[in-house]
Design an enzyme around this catalytic site. Sequence first.
Site, PDB file in Angstrom:
ATOM      1  N   GLY A 106      36.831 -86.513   1.742  1.00 48.22           N
ATOM      2  CA  GLY A 106      35.440 -86.090   1.723  1.00 48.22           C
ATOM      3  C   GLY A 106      34.978 -85.704   3.119  1.00 48.22           C
ATOM      4  N   CYS A 107      33.879 -84.977   3.185  1.00 51.73           N
ATOM      5  CA  CYS A 107      33.406 -84.461   4.474  1.00 51.73           C
ATOM      6  C   CYS A 107      32.897 -85.586   5.372  1.00 51.73           C
ATOM      7  CB  CYS A 107      32.329 -83.402   4.260  1.00 51.73           C
ATOM      8  SG  CYS A 107      30.961 -83.919   3.191  1.00 51.73           S
ATOM      9  N   TYR A 108      31.986 -86.405   4.845  1.00 56.34           N
ATOM     10  CA  TYR A 108      31.488 -87.522   5.661  1.00 56.34           C
ATOM     11  C   TYR A 108      32.617 -88.453   6.092  1.00 56.34           C
ATOM     12  CZ  TYR A 108      26.500 -86.591   4.560  1.00 56.34           C
ATOM     13  OH  TYR A 108      25.249 -86.058   4.450  1.00 56.34           O
ATOM     14  N   PRO A 109      33.492 -88.875   5.152  1.00 54.35           N
ATOM     15  CA  PRO A 109      34.570 -89.786   5.550  1.00 54.35           C
ATOM     16  C   PRO A 109      35.440 -89.222   6.669  1.00 54.35           C
ATOM     17  CG  PRO A 109      34.334 -89.795   3.171  1.00 54.35           C
ATOM     18  CD  PRO A 109      33.430 -88.710   3.692  1.00 54.35           C
ATOM     19  N   THR A 110      35.690 -87.914   6.658  1.00 57.01           N
ATOM     20  CA  THR A 110      36.537 -87.343   7.708  1.00 57.01           C
ATOM     21  C   THR A 110      35.974 -87.654   9.096  1.00 57.01           C
ATOM     22  OG1 THR A 110      37.323 -85.566   6.267  1.00 57.01           O
ATOM     23  CG2 THR A 110      37.441 -85.169   8.649  1.00 57.01           C
TER      24      THR A 110
END
EC number: 1.2.1.38
Lengths: 337, 337, 337, 337
Positions: free
Chosen positions: A144-148
């Site tokens: 996911g974008c945030y997790p990255t």
Amino acid sequence: MINAGIVGASGYTGGELMRLLLNHPYVNIETATSRRLSGEAVSDTHKHLRGLVDIEFEDLSPEDIRGRCDVVFVAVPHGTAMNIVPELIDDNTKVIDLSADYRLKTSIFEKVYNMEHANPRDAVFGLVELHPEVKDESFVANPGCYPTGAILSAAPLAAAKLLKMAIFDSKSGITGAGINPTMASHYPNMAENVQAYKLTTHRHREEILQELNRLDNAFTDVNFTPHVVPSIRGILTTAHLFTKEKMSLEDVREFYHEFYKDKPFVRVVDDIPSLSAVRGSNFCDIGFEVDANTGRIVVVSAIDNLVKGASGQAIQNMNLMCGFDETTGLRIAATSP
Amino acid sequence: MINAGIVGASGYTGGELMRLLLNHPYVNIETATSRRLSGEAVSDTHKHLRGLVDIEFEDLSPEDIRGRCDVVFVAVPHGTAMNIVPELIDDNTKVIDLSADYRLKTSIFEKVYNMEHANPRDAVFGLVELHPEVKDESFVANPGCYPTGAILSAAPLAAAKLLKMAIFDSKSGITGAGINPTMASHYPNMAENVQAYKLTTHRHREEILQELNRLDNAFTDVNFTPHVVPSIRGILTTAHLFTKEKMSLEDVREFYHEFYKDKPFVRVVDDIPSLSAVRGSNFCDIGFEVDANTGRIVVVSAIDNLVKGASGQAIQNMNLMCGFDETTGLRIAATSP
Amino acid sequence: MINAGIVGASGYTGGELMRLLLNHPYVNIETATSRRLSGEAVSDTHKHLRGLVDIEFEDLSPEDIRGRCDVVFVAVPHGTAMNIVPELIDDNTKVIDLSADYRLKTSIFEKVYNMEHANPRDAVFGLVELHPEVKDESFVANPGCYPTGAILSAAPLAAAKLLKMAIFDSKSGITGAGINPTMASHYPNMAENVQAYKLTTHRHREEILQELNRLDNAFTDVNFTPHVVPSIRGILTTAHLFTKEKMSLEDVREFYHEFYKDKPFVRVVDDIPSLSAVRGSNFCDIGFEVDANTGRIVVVSAIDNLVKGASGQAIQNMNLMCGFDETTGLRIAATSP
Amino acid sequence: MINAGIVGASGYTGGELMRLLLNHPYVNIETATSRRLSGEAVSDTHKHLRGLVDIEFEDLSPEDIRGRCDVVFVAVPHGTAMNIVPELIDDNTKVIDLSADYRLKTSIFEKVYNMEHANPRDAVFGLVELHPEVKDESFVANPGCYPTGAILSAAPLAAAKLLKMAIFDSKSGITGAGINPTMASHYPNMAENVQAYKLTTHRHREEILQELNRLDNAFTDVNFTPHVVPSIRGILTTAHLFTKEKMSLEDVREFYHEFYKDKPFVRVVDDIPSLSAVRGSNFCDIGFEVDANTGRIVVVSAIDNLVKGASGQAIQNMNLMCGFDETTGLRIAATSP
């Protein structure tokens, strides 16, 4: 040359995959599917691709896709991907799923997304910097974008088992919410505004937790709050990290430089990262300070949510899975300013 | 591989030249000069180039530059370029000047810029779509940003000697004003605002006039008004064109398609162009309508001021001057959205 | 104290009427109607009114509204207003219609809006600066947003019968398109962009034409092209005006100062107006230059589309219709920067 | 009617004081001083005040100001105010200092601002919601912008002595950096960007600490990190609060409602505040959630940095100091959208 297919290519990640693959020397965009837009020119939707991508959206069965493609990017919503992915994978077709369906352990997924998983299957979490084993896989779940941005901001300290508590306060551009207009993305609501949302309940917390916990199985105190800011692209994550014992700035710096020394898309910088320097590129910039008053370590990471946070990272995965150099086609500078 | 130098590389066009040249398969960035920043890392100024451009700014004499480079881009202010350009050109070094110093006939330049020209010299006006002779030149004057979009929006009708009067109402992103902060570029002044300026006296009118007049020496009724809008990049020009006799939409369309049929960076479109689809790319998108009430033809052109309006066009010139295909390294899609 | 009602109060003009009426010393907001939101707190939709406006939306018959209100603002879409307005007007209730239904002569309206008018009726075009007779009316058609800025930019020359041709090139904030999200208002599409639309066919041209033609019945050469720019509010109109004979800047200035000398909401300025200085206020700022090359007069007008272009102007009309001073409750400065 | 003076009126807080005072029924703007702009029209600098404020900047001695004014707002930089304030205060003149010079205990001030205090003096910290004693004062130190939003977000829990640790992650519009252009405020740098700065060392932390510590002298674990976001105005503070024992959402809600029940400018809301709903107004909106995973309480506060964070709050102080109702002239709705 390999043939790539994009399933669900009408959205932002689909458009971005094509923008980036155009720049890849070894990949041919073989097909871009969209049930809804089948028969229409891809460049009617993605107008920036006019003159560059001349194909039409197709409505293909998984098996047709598999037959024509060496690698397939799945860019459909969560809950939909799980019904397509298993039929795409075979000995000759590698698959990168950009949805959330295979990122979490099945039991966690089912709880967090509040649905039964139709086709559970193990997948490597395709954050290449933490999962070099991607290179041996034929199926990868793209993060996911945030997790990255969040995971990369804390991983060096988690891996050293130094973390006690973490608060990730993220500021995202609005493309994270997709190509379809909503009240939140309405210009008069978004411009000149900052909107926090899901203050304590965003699903991406579970990805962050899972991966940091994998680095340090005793570390679970993970807090995450997302915001949207008036930006098309980008996620800036301010990680407020608390370690078991106070650390010096020099020690922190050493951990980060050491951890990322061979990672071509992580730039550990001496100043404070911002979205501008990564816009349109696959880089994750990371900078930090130590709070002399409280011992808090503040780490700031910046990524482009559509590139390192989605399509660029997917291609980075593809490169490794297909035996190309990790940076092939991705050594592009940010469109900055 | 050829070696390229950038003189005055600390500004936006310098940064953009490097961003684009990184993507060029046959060019090595040999040197980037800046008197003021000599000795500092290029990527300290252009942070998006960190990890990609590892050289330092140098302070070199024209003759040193000439000795090391096959092609030189001059990206210094007008009035300064004229003192450098003549010393850069020789049999082995091609020069593209991005300043205004050699775009206009000397007598016009001196009047419009209110200064004596230190080193007059003829140069081809490097708008490739109108000046294919660029390919035989070793020195080219790269067009201004506004003129690029304005001239391309009217050229097909001017070339057919159909134009009677033209008003170019242009809306530009603020990077056109440069990398240094001013009251106009101050975010609280620029955001949520539109600012018209030099309503009747902008110098770029003379470039537009010169080039359209070259296509039709009887046509001189050229009006130009620029505006800045809250955008980092891009110029949208709304050309209100009046022809000697009324024309149908079909006729207009045919003229434009015919005129631009072999021009890889001009996309004549059926809808209305906007900045988003050209951001970061070298394309000029052109669309139009005919006013049923008054016969007015409204042509809208969209470019990225830093790419097709400056650095991309300079590389397009370089490609032709150096015998590469015109599109080499420039077939990049816009960073959109 | 008079009681005011707002019919169709859930949109931007409804919210803006309430924001401004809160500041009016002689007006009580008696009712705000919305069929769809009936029973919900007004401040759930217009969150900036929390703590200030404590009523709920109501779903009332025209006759109930009429019974409770001394003045009614009709803020419903065109085509709908015509079915409500006639039932609202009576001896004790004044009506200001913000829709397009009564601005144009009926025959023109029916052609331009491509519908039969259900209830034709004469109405004064409520541009107070041109129609002081508003003060004797009980029903006024509030002008469109683009026409307000365009007409005010050209009226002094039209009234003097000097105009030959006019091109209005307008740049509008996106609130002009309403409170509901669309592809055009989607932040990733609107930010950093400029989008021209209806290059030659926008309906507001007819209002501009009608009113300038009223000032000079021989003048009909009116051209209008609208654009949306990345701004929440505001319309900047660049009027390219051509007069029968060339005029000096001094003459132009005199015409404008004379024409607007007693108009409290028109500020004729010596520099170039911009949106920032009128944001949130009822002012129209006007500046100009004369083109030494071509004789073209460039007039720039700036308004807030939701205030002088809609709700503020409606209150200005109300003030005159109700016998208050024209500026009552409207002498508020722009929220600038 | 009382006479008000503004010392240092050429900046944003000066302009904003005038915008708001124009709306105040009992205040006359007697003088606006600026050494640099003395003799120039105030509305040449603050163009939105054209037609509303017709005075010129003056260069007056403190004693002249004192002689003409009943209340003086000091809007000069820190370090300068301390040399003016003492000469302004007398029996007939009340003073509100918007600088940082008198907000902190002198010893803390000298350490944090790294300078000797020229004229130490006790002052009430003019956050009216916590300091009702303002009404008896003739000199008040107006709070900093960040501290206003941060303190209000945590005060109810601090006052109840429930807090263990607090992290304030603030997102500010760029007007907080002032009216003069800088690299940070340059539109190409600020637009589409988020820039964290002074990650651990911003001086406003000391104000937050001082005031929360005053409510609970055992509470000192205060962390603060500011960011600028692409917004002209506004500060959104995300307060990550940790209490000694876990609390339920209902309990949190009760504490906040109780604490702010008689505070007209604090709106405790059930959803998540954003900048849009407070833009241009004196409100502070506060909302919250409790993290089921970790017990963290996330409080979000939104203010307009130039109003509740500066000039509006200064007028709120003035109202109390001068015996007016706290809300006089300040019950204005946000300019929203």
